[in-house]
Design an enzyme around this catalytic site. Structure first.
Site, PDB file in Angstrom:
ATOM      1  N   GLY A  10       0.840  -1.202   0.000  1.00  0.00           N
ATOM      2  CA  GLY A  10       0.000   0.000   0.000  1.00  0.00           C
ATOM      3  C   GLY A  10       0.866   1.238   0.000  1.00  0.00           C
ATOM      4  N   GLY A  12      -0.911   4.545  -0.675  1.00  0.00           N
ATOM      5  CA  GLY A  12      -1.820   5.686  -0.536  1.00  0.00           C
ATOM      6  C   GLY A  12      -2.657   5.474   0.711  1.00  0.00           C
ATOM      7  N   GLU A  98     -10.851  -0.271  -4.694  1.00  0.00           N
ATOM      8  CA  GLU A  98      -9.957   0.401  -5.648  1.00  0.00           C
ATOM      9  C   GLU A  98     -10.554   0.418  -7.064  1.00  0.00           C
ATOM     10  OE1 GLU A  98      -7.224   1.899  -4.532  1.00  0.00           O
ATOM     11  OE2 GLU A  98      -7.492   1.136  -2.507  1.00  0.00           O
TER      12      GLU A  98
END
Ligand code: SIN
Length: 196
Positions: A10, A12, A98
């Site tokens: 990850g 963000g 996402e």
């Protein structure tokens, strides 16, 4: 660690709000990618008529980065180890979260530790071809867009501040993120007006 476990990188919102079950979280980096606030967000940190900006990754050699003022550096984030039995459910949840332009890519993740080691894993990347991609803009223009954007996941400035805070906590350099954070603080300070 079981060989069958899954690693997810990850960089963000997944750095500070993974919101999925994992066995452990490890500060980690990937090579050859640059993090940029170039992805539009109409489903998390903005709305269709007022997109926010969130981060995506571009390969370092991408022509859009040719005038990049920052020296090449690894992209730092958090690697999550997910138990094999939970992997399908976790990926289904992340694919949904996402869905605003991101696709899964296989990647080599360098885990910090003694000694550091590299594991294969997955990362979600929004390429310039996706319809929500906004592309380059000055830190000032990015900050102005972010300052007033808000979506179902909350205010867009929170995304910037949480990411910058998390990177600082792992002593991770990222010229672009910190430049956008600084510009955002200026823009929000202007909106508050002079004090005293
Ligand atoms: C990530 O955090 O790894 C992907 C982008 C985001 O959800 O902010």
């Amino acid at each position: 660690m079981s060989d069958a476990s899954l690693w997810i990188f990850g960089y963000g919102s997944l750095v500070w709000r993974p919101a999925f079950a994992h066995r452990r979280a490890v500060p980690a980096s990937i090579e050859g990618w640059a993090r940029r606030f170039w992805q539009g967000s109409t489903d998390h940190r903005g709305l269709p008529d007022r997109p926010g900006r969130v981060v995506t990754l571009l390969p370092r050699a991408h022509p859009m980065l040719s005038r990049c003022p920052h020296p090449p550096e690894p992209c730092w984030g958090t690697a999550y180890e997910v138990e094999a039995a939970a992997a399908d459910a976790v990926l289904a949840g992340l694919d949904h979260r996402e869905r605003g332009g991101y696709a899964r890519l296989e990647i080599e993740i360098r885990l910090t530790g003694h000694p550091p080691r590299t594991v294969p894993g997955l990362v979600y990347v929004a390429t310039p071809e996706n319809p929500e991609f906004l592309g380059p803009a000055s830190p000032e223009a990015i900050a102005r867009q972010i300052a007033t954007a808000r979506g179902p996941s909350g205010a867009n400035p929170e995304y910037v501040f949480e990411l910058a805070r998390s990177l600082r906590a792992m002593a991770a350099p990222d010229g672009h993120v910190f430049e956008v954070e600084a510009a955002l603080l200026r823009v929000l300070g202007e909106a508050d007006g002079p004090r005293g």
